[in-house]
Every structure is written in C-alpha cells, then in structure tokens.
Design a protein around this motif. Structure first.
Motif, PDB file in Angstrom:
ATOM      1  N   HIS A  87       0.869  -1.183   0.000  1.00 15.33           N
ATOM      2  CA  HIS A  87       0.000   0.000   0.000  1.00 15.33           C
ATOM      3  C   HIS A  87       0.905   1.232   0.000  1.00 15.33           C
ATOM      4  CE1 HIS A  87      -3.944   1.977   1.014  1.00 15.33           C
ATOM      5  NE2 HIS A  87      -3.076   2.968   1.025  1.00 15.33           N
ATOM      6  N   ILE A  88       0.695   2.126  -0.966  1.00 15.32           N
ATOM      7  CA  ILE A  88       1.481   3.360  -1.089  1.00 15.32           C
ATOM      8  C   ILE A  88       0.555   4.529  -0.785  1.00 15.32           C
ATOM      9  CG2 ILE A  88       2.861   4.815  -2.621  1.00 15.32           C
ATOM     10  CD1 ILE A  88       3.297   2.204  -4.338  1.00 15.32           C
ATOM     11  N   PHE A 101      -4.429  -1.590   4.834  1.00 12.50           N
ATOM     12  CA  PHE A 101      -3.281  -1.507   5.743  1.00 12.50           C
ATOM     13  C   PHE A 101      -3.126  -2.806   6.529  1.00 12.50           C
ATOM     14  CE2 PHE A 101      -3.978   3.368   6.179  1.00 12.50           C
ATOM     15  CZ  PHE A 101      -3.237   3.607   5.037  1.00 12.50           C
ATOM     16  N   ASP A 102      -4.254  -3.349   7.001  1.00  9.65           N
ATOM     17  CA  ASP A 102      -4.207  -4.592   7.775  1.00  9.65           C
ATOM     18  C   ASP A 102      -3.598  -5.728   6.962  1.00  9.65           C
ATOM     19  OD1 ASP A 102      -5.491  -3.362   9.932  1.00  9.65           O
ATOM     20  OD2 ASP A 102      -7.489  -4.057   9.328  1.00  9.65           O
ATOM     21  N   PRO A 110       3.215  -1.315  13.105  1.00 10.91           N
ATOM     22  CA  PRO A 110       4.672  -1.385  13.276  1.00 10.91           C
ATOM     23  C   PRO A 110       5.276  -2.523  12.457  1.00 10.91           C
ATOM     24  CG  PRO A 110       3.555  -2.236  15.219  1.00 10.91           C
ATOM     25  CD  PRO A 110       2.491  -1.644  14.328  1.00 10.91           C
ATOM     26  N   GLY A 111       6.436  -2.264  11.922  1.00 13.43           N
ATOM     27  CA  GLY A 111       7.145  -3.267  11.128  1.00 13.43           C
ATOM     28  C   GLY A 111       6.713  -3.327   9.680  1.00 13.43           C
ATOM     29  N   LYS A 112       5.639  -2.639   9.324  1.00  9.76           N
ATOM     30  CA  LYS A 112       5.141  -2.654   7.948  1.00  9.76           C
ATOM     31  C   LYS A 112       5.444  -1.363   7.199  1.00  9.76           C
ATOM     32  CE  LYS A 112       0.956  -5.480   8.250  1.00  9.76           C
ATOM     33  NZ  LYS A 112      -0.459  -5.497   7.863  1.00  9.76           N
ATOM     34  N   VAL A 113       5.767  -0.302   7.918  1.00  7.80           N
ATOM     35  CA  VAL A 113       5.806   1.033   7.329  1.00  7.80           C
ATOM     36  C   VAL A 113       7.232   1.453   6.983  1.00  7.80           C
ATOM     37  CG1 VAL A 113       5.247   3.473   7.686  1.00  7.80           C
ATOM     38  CG2 VAL A 113       3.752   1.700   8.627  1.00  7.80           C
ATOM     39  N   VAL A 114       7.369   1.974   5.758  1.00 10.14           N
ATOM     40  CA  VAL A 114       8.615   2.597   5.320  1.00 10.14           C
ATOM     41  C   VAL A 114       8.258   4.018   4.893  1.00 10.14           C
ATOM     42  CG1 VAL A 114      10.440   2.583   3.570  1.00 10.14           C
ATOM     43  CG2 VAL A 114       9.612   0.433   4.515  1.00 10.14           C
TER      44      VAL A 114
END
Length: 184
Positions: A10-11, A84-85, A153-157
């Motif tokens: 997801h962007i 997002f999930d 947490p851990g998914k986002v850049v």
C-alpha cells in the motif's frame, strides 16, 4: 531468482508525492498488478465520472485486497484500514513541499500539452485544487497519516527522497541469500 518482494503493498502520500509513478514502477518491475484508489472511489464514465457508494467502494477494495498480490496507491486514509491490515508493506511517500509543488506544476503542464493522460480535465480549477489538497496535507494530513500508520509497526517505510527509494528498491530486488549474507 528468489527475491524479497512484498506481495501486498500500500502506497500513501500527498498529491504529487509520486504514488502512481512508484506503483507503476513496482508493478512493471515485479509483475504485481496495481490499483489507484481514485478508480475505486470513482467509476470512470463519459462525460463525467460517477462517485461510487461507500458500500460499493468498500466492496471493491475488499475484492482487491483478497487477491494474492497487489499494489494499492492513493491519498485516502479513513476507509482503507483493511488494506493496511492486509499489506505486507506500507510505503508513506513524504517528500518536501517544494518537490511536491514542482511535480504538481510539471504534471499540469504535461497534461495540458497532452504529453500525459489524466482521469480528470486538467483545467485551472483542478490545478488550484491540487495546491489546496497539497497544502492541507502539509498542515494536517501528513500528521494524521503518521498517527494512523503507528498502528502498523514493522510494515511502514517512510520515503522522503528518490535516493531512499532507490536503496529500498535495490533491497527488494536482491536475492534473499545475498540479503542473509549481508545482514548476518
């Protein structure tokens, strides 16, 4: 070649942040279909697009995220939590306001010269709206996005510039064995 490519990406970011360009690049490079959230919200029709009902929009999003691989891009925040999930990776494009301004102007010129297509009529009213949306995102939207993404947490850049993005793309393209050697 075995790669470390996320299957569901997801962007999110402001107008002019580079969401569609990144989605197209990743889609082409990794052979993953991409979807623009604007096309989930709007049914493309002539002479004017038709806004889908919330129920239809949400059902369309669910049908996309229930597939094995996807890239979803858009500025939408409030109704996309199922994406997002389900995402393996959430990329928050957060370039400087000056870069966004440059991109909005450049996009408008290209669209007016018919060098780039748009899902809307590139008129002065739309040009003005893009600056309004961008300013609103700078004032409020980016903070709402940051707050929302803290729940993943851990998914986002967070990517602020092209150098960061290029480094990340190189990491995704590297074979897993090579990544294990360099990280171990």
């Amino acid at each position: 070649m075995v790669t470390n490519i996320p299957n569901r990406i997801h962007i999110i970011g402001s107008v002019g942040s580079g969401k569609t360009t990144l989605a197209r690049t990743l889609s082409s490079q990794f052979h993953i279909p991409y979807y623009e959230l604007d096309n989930v919200v709007w049914e493309r029709a002539e002479p004017d697009d038709i806004r889908r009902s919330e129920a239809d929009r949400d059902a369309m999003l669910i049908s996309i995220i229930n597939t094995k691989c996807w890239i979803i891009e858009g500025a939408h925040l409030n109704w996309v939590s199922p994406s997002f999930d389900r995402a393996d990776l959430i990329v928050f494009l957060n370039p400087s306001y000056s870069i966004i301004t440059y991109r909005i102007i450049t996009r408008f010129i290209k669209q007016r010269l018919r060098l780039e297509q748009a899902h809307y009529t590139p008129n002065w009213g739309m040009f003005k709206k893009m600056f309004e949306w961008s300013a609103a995102f700078q004032r409020k939207g980016r903070y709402q996005t940051q707050d929302t993404l803290e729940d993943y947490p851990g998914k986002v850049v967070v990517v602020k510039d092209l150098k960061q993005l290029k480094r990340r793309l190189e990491q995704w393209s590297a074979p897993i064995e090579q990544q294990e050697r360099t990280s171990g």
